[in-house]
Motif scaffolding. Sequence first.
Motif, PDB file in Angstrom:
ATOM      1  N   ARG A  13      -2.831   4.254  -5.922  1.00  0.00           N
ATOM      2  CA  ARG A  13      -3.521   3.014  -5.532  1.00  0.00           C
ATOM      3  C   ARG A  13      -2.751   1.793  -6.014  1.00  0.00           C
ATOM      4  NH1 ARG A  13      -7.888   0.502  -3.795  1.00  0.00           N
ATOM      5  NH2 ARG A  13      -8.881   2.405  -3.084  1.00  0.00           N
ATOM      6  N   ALA A  14      -2.178   1.868  -7.196  1.00  0.00           N
ATOM      7  CA  ALA A  14      -1.453   0.726  -7.764  1.00  0.00           C
ATOM      8  C   ALA A  14      -0.057   0.551  -7.174  1.00  0.00           C
ATOM      9  CB  ALA A  14      -1.353   0.879  -9.284  1.00  0.00           C
ATOM     10  N   ASN A  15       0.415   1.553  -6.421  1.00  0.00           N
ATOM     11  CA  ASN A  15       1.769   1.508  -5.873  1.00  0.00           C
ATOM     12  C   ASN A  15       1.757   1.814  -4.372  1.00  0.00           C
ATOM     13  OD1 ASN A  15       3.807   1.350  -8.375  1.00  0.00           O
ATOM     14  ND2 ASN A  15       2.054   2.634  -8.943  1.00  0.00           N
ATOM     15  N   PRO A  16       1.173   0.913  -3.583  1.00  0.00           N
ATOM     16  CA  PRO A  16       1.099   1.168  -2.143  1.00  0.00           C
ATOM     17  C   PRO A  16       2.472   1.271  -1.476  1.00  0.00           C
ATOM     18  CG  PRO A  16       0.461  -1.094  -2.643  1.00  0.00           C
ATOM     19  CD  PRO A  16       0.536  -0.370  -3.943  1.00  0.00           C
ATOM     20  N   ASP A  17       3.482   0.623  -2.054  1.00  0.00           N
ATOM     21  CA  ASP A  17       4.829   0.739  -1.481  1.00  0.00           C
ATOM     22  C   ASP A  17       5.316   2.189  -1.526  1.00  0.00           C
ATOM     23  OD1 ASP A  17       4.986  -1.899  -0.852  1.00  0.00           O
ATOM     24  OD2 ASP A  17       6.362  -2.461  -2.465  1.00  0.00           O
ATOM     25  N   PHE A  18       4.946   2.913  -2.553  1.00  0.00           N
ATOM     26  CA  PHE A  18       5.311   4.321  -2.643  1.00  0.00           C
ATOM     27  C   PHE A  18       4.692   5.107  -1.485  1.00  0.00           C
ATOM     28  CE2 PHE A  18       4.142   8.624  -4.247  1.00  0.00           C
ATOM     29  CZ  PHE A  18       5.430   9.151  -4.338  1.00  0.00           C
ATOM     30  N   ILE A  19       3.436   4.825  -1.195  1.00  0.00           N
ATOM     31  CA  ILE A  19       2.748   5.512  -0.108  1.00  0.00           C
ATOM     32  C   ILE A  19       3.422   5.191   1.222  1.00  0.00           C
ATOM     33  CG2 ILE A  19       0.548   5.801   1.091  1.00  0.00           C
ATOM     34  CD1 ILE A  19       0.624   6.845  -1.799  1.00  0.00           C
ATOM     35  N   ARG A  20       3.764   3.928   1.428  1.00  0.00           N
ATOM     36  CA  ARG A  20       4.399   3.534   2.687  1.00  0.00           C
ATOM     37  C   ARG A  20       5.774   4.190   2.838  1.00  0.00           C
ATOM     38  NH1 ARG A  20       2.462  -1.754   0.811  1.00  0.00           N
ATOM     39  NH2 ARG A  20       0.471  -2.177   1.833  1.00  0.00           N
TER      40      ARG A  20
END
Length: 214
Positions: free
Chosen positions: A106-113
Amino acid sequence: MTQPVPPPKTRTNDPQRTRADIIEVATREFAEKGFAGARIDLIAEAMRTSKRMIYYYFGSKESLYLAVLEDAYGRIRQIESELQLDDLEPVEALRTLVAFTVDYQRANPDFIRLVMNENMLRGVFLAQSKSIQQRNATAIGAVQAVYQRGVTAGVFRPGIDAVDLHMSISALSFFNVANNHTFSLIFKCDLDSPQAIDARRANVVEMVLRYVGV
């Protein structure tokens, strides 16, 4: 009397810091636009440097993207390794690992993208990285160690595959970010409120613990 002008300070050359700064900026560009849409000139502009400097450190857009992926996976695996799960009882260790995964993603949405984009590319770049594969192998090892201790202690049921368990934890955490906007709009709920975040974390932890419990 005019004071003498001091000589200018010599700029320290720190290639490691420069590489890290480029990766940080490039992470945002690739996460926002994907590999195809990302532009090296915009990364250079944000860095206040030249495209030539980017290519000096990374050689190509492909190599920079791979470095971004390796850094993204490396950070989450590094923090996971610092959780000291071996010092906790199995149930608490698994609870800690699941809660961390939910919060980190949740704190690292860039990782998810980045992960979503790499899946759209069918993992072609990830397949080239031995470091990512090795780091993810250690993540499975950590899950396996916690789970096996729980089985031995009689608090987890036997017969669960560690990779499958890791996938379930990842899926439950991943959805919260990947589908945040669409799910919120369709079902008219605020998934970003502190109450919703706390409730979702607690629910994911509870689901995983019930799944592995005896």
